[in-house]
Design an enzyme around this catalytic site. Structure first.
Site, short mmCIF file in Angstrom:
data_model
loop_
_atom_site.label_atom_id
_atom_site.label_comp_id
_atom_site.label_asym_id
_atom_site.label_seq_id
_atom_site.Cartn_x
_atom_site.Cartn_y
_atom_site.Cartn_z
CE LYS A 252 7.68 6.19 11.99
NZ LYS A 252 8.24 6.82 12.98
CE1 TYR B 67 -14.02 -0.65 22.01
CE2 TYR B 67 -16.62 0.17 21.27
CZ TYR B 67 -15.27 0.53 22.01
OH TYR B 67 -14.84 1.87 22.15
NE ARG C 278 -0.42 7.27 9.75
CZ ARG C 278 0.94 7.92 9.51
NH1 ARG C 278 1.56 8.04 10.68
NH2 ARG C 278 1.62 8.11 8.33
CB THR D 233 5.60 2.36 13.36
OG1 THR D 233 6.71 2.29 12.33
CG2 THR D 233 6.10 3.24 14.72
CD GLU E 266 -13.04 -2.61 25.66
OE1 GLU E 266 -13.54 -3.30 26.77
OE2 GLU E 266 -12.96 -1.43 25.57
CG ASP F 52 11.30 3.04 18.78
OD1 ASP F 52 10.85 2.47 17.88
OD2 ASP F 52 10.92 4.09 19.29
C1 LIG Z 1 7.96 7.10 14.19
C2 LIG Z 1 8.41 6.56 15.50
C3 LIG Z 1 7.72 6.33 16.67
C4 LIG Z 1 6.25 6.04 16.81
O1 LIG Z 1 5.60 7.15 16.00
P1 LIG Z 1 4.06 7.07 15.93
O2 LIG Z 1 3.88 8.44 15.22
O3 LIG Z 1 3.40 7.19 17.40
O4 LIG Z 1 3.37 6.11 15.24
C5 LIG Z 1 8.59 5.73 17.84
N1 LIG Z 1 9.82 5.77 17.67
C6 LIG Z 1 10.51 6.41 16.74
C7 LIG Z 1 12.13 5.83 16.63
C8 LIG Z 1 9.97 6.71 15.74
O5 LIG Z 1 10.76 7.06 14.69
#
Ligand SMILES: *Cc1c(COP(=O)(O)O)cnc(C)c1O
Length: 442
Positions: free
Chosen positions: A257, A82, A263, A254, A84, A228
């Protein structure tokens, strides 16, 4: 070859002091030698899943293969702790080593993007976005993002998501004629609704996003601006997509990807938002961070800082272009006519085929992709008129233009004969040969 910090010559699955990662099981050995004995049922399923990933072409645009080091760390002793709080400001004792791990991850992430502040604790991209909203909005405030049906994400204000339930969500789409972002229409909508936060970013948009234009719209209407970059984080680091950092108050992303890490999620922001963002992540929406994932993120960031990573990102885009060119020259309609990034959307309406049927036929033949709504899709999300194709995972396996051309031919063949068992079997055979030549590293 990718940066691999693990000692491949060690006997798999045996935890010895010779292991470079002491306390981390080698991924392959973990289920082959140890998990086999502990839990045969799960071991068998993991092995089947590995075979699926290894013997089929993975073309889901949001998926990738991580390095062995990234996988090893996710199976490491760090999961036992942990932590935190933040480095040097923890609520539990015993974080002296993990403090250094997290500080290193933060510093590498800041360096990658040239960002003023970074938070590496969000469990996933959705949590990164949620924390950004919590840091700067009150429930009921207006947010404005791309609608799901045009390629946006659930967390940008969809009614089924927290983002649509806790905030007043206004959505922009794409032009009905070009299927491109229409910045003038976005500007007019923003002037009308005066959102507190404007959100740019998408999950199924095949073209580059003009972050400066979004920024200017946000400033004009007095909104904060966030990008994002979940899908395109790797492309941005690889400098094959314009950089949002100079224009954004916040960035959510993220690591799994195009960035090719574990992940997880991350946040970047201007230093004036540092405190609010950090306390929105913890204690705002999360408890203890997943420190095994934070360590894996640190290694993925190290990999992303190598010159090879830039080559990898360039190749992703080249590969996508080869597939898009072939398909559009051979009777397929691509949304916006092609791609500038790692993905494309095939509009199947001229093929009398739905996205669901197409994705099923492709998967049977060994090519795994997902059905996806196209802009102004007459069909619902479960059926759809499109299929989304991405190249990040193929490119990680080492596939280049030649292989991608062959893959495009196979896809065309399947989609032109979706019910032919003979075509499916022929493609499946070719896929196996190709996969054998480009094995997945574990
Ligand atoms: C994949 C994605 C996310 C986040 O996805 P999680 O599955 O929660 O990791 C957020 N915004 C966009 C534009 C995405 O393509």
């Amino acid at each position: 070859m990718r940066g691999c910090l693990s000692a491949a010559s060690n006997p798999p699955g045996i935890r010895t002091s010779e292991h470079l990662f002491r306390g981390a099981y080698m991924y392959r050995g973990y289920f082959e030698n140890f998990l086999q004995k502990e839990d045969k049922k799960i071991a068998k399923l993991v092995n089947e899943e590995f075979k699926r990933q290894d013997t089929k072409l993975q073309m889901i645009a949001s998926e990738n293969y991580t390095s062995k080091a990234v996988m090893a760390l996710q199976g490491s002793v760090l999961t036992n702790k942990y932590a935190e709080g933040y480095p040097e400001k923890r609520f539990y004792q015993g974080c002296e080593y993990l403090d250094k791990v997290e500080a290193e991850a933060i510093s590498r992430l800041k360096k990658m993007f040239g960002a003023e502040h970074a938070n590496v604790q969000p469990h996933a991209g959705s949590q990164a976005n949620m924390a950004i909203y919590l840091s700067c909005l009150n429930p009921g405030d207006t947010i404005m993002g791309m609608d799901l049906a045009s390629g946006g994400h659930l967390t940008h204000g969809a009614s089924v998501s927290f983002s649509g339930k806790f905030f007043k969500a206004v959505s922009y789409g794409v032009s009905e004629y070009t299927n491109l972002l229409d910045y003038e229409a976005i500007r007019n909508l923003a002037k009308k609704h005066k959102p507190k936060l404007l959100i740019a970013g998408a999950s199924a948009y095949p073209r580059q996003i003009d972050f400066k234009k979004f920024h200017d719209i946000a400033k004009e209407v007095g909104a904060l601006f966030m990008a994002d970059i979940a899908h395109i984080a790797g492309l941005i680091v690889g400098k094959v997509h314009p950089d949002p950092v100079p224009y954004c108050d916040f960035i959510g992303g993220t690591t799994h990807k195009t960035l090719r890490g574990p992940r997880g999620g991350f946040i970047l922001c201007k230093s004036e938002w540092m405190k609010k963002v950090d306390s929105a992540v913890f204690p705002g929406i999360q408890g203890g961070p997943l420190m095994h994932v934070v360590a894996a993120k640190a290694v993925a960031f190290k990999e992303a800082l190598q010159p090879e990573f830039r080559e990898y990102q360039k190749q992703i885009v080249k590969n996508a272009k080869v597939i898009a060119d072939y398909l559009s020259k051979n009777g397929f309609n691509l949304v916006t006519g092609g791609t500038d990034n790692h993905l494309m959307l095939v509009d199947l309406r001229n093929k009398q085929l739905t996205g669901r049927e197409a994705a099923l036929a492709m998967d049977k033949a060994g090519i795994t992709a997902n059905k996806n709504r196209i802009p102004f899709d007459p069909l619902k999300a479960f059926e759809t008129s499109g299929v989304r194709l991405g190249t990040p995972a193929l490119t990680t396996r080492g596939m280049k233009e030649d292989q991608c051309l062959a893959i495009a031919e196979m896809i065309a063949d399947i989609l032109n004969h979706p019910t032919s068992a003979k075509v499916a079997a022929g493609v499946r055979k070719k896929v196996k040969v190709l996969c054998n030549k480009f094995p997945v590293e574990i």
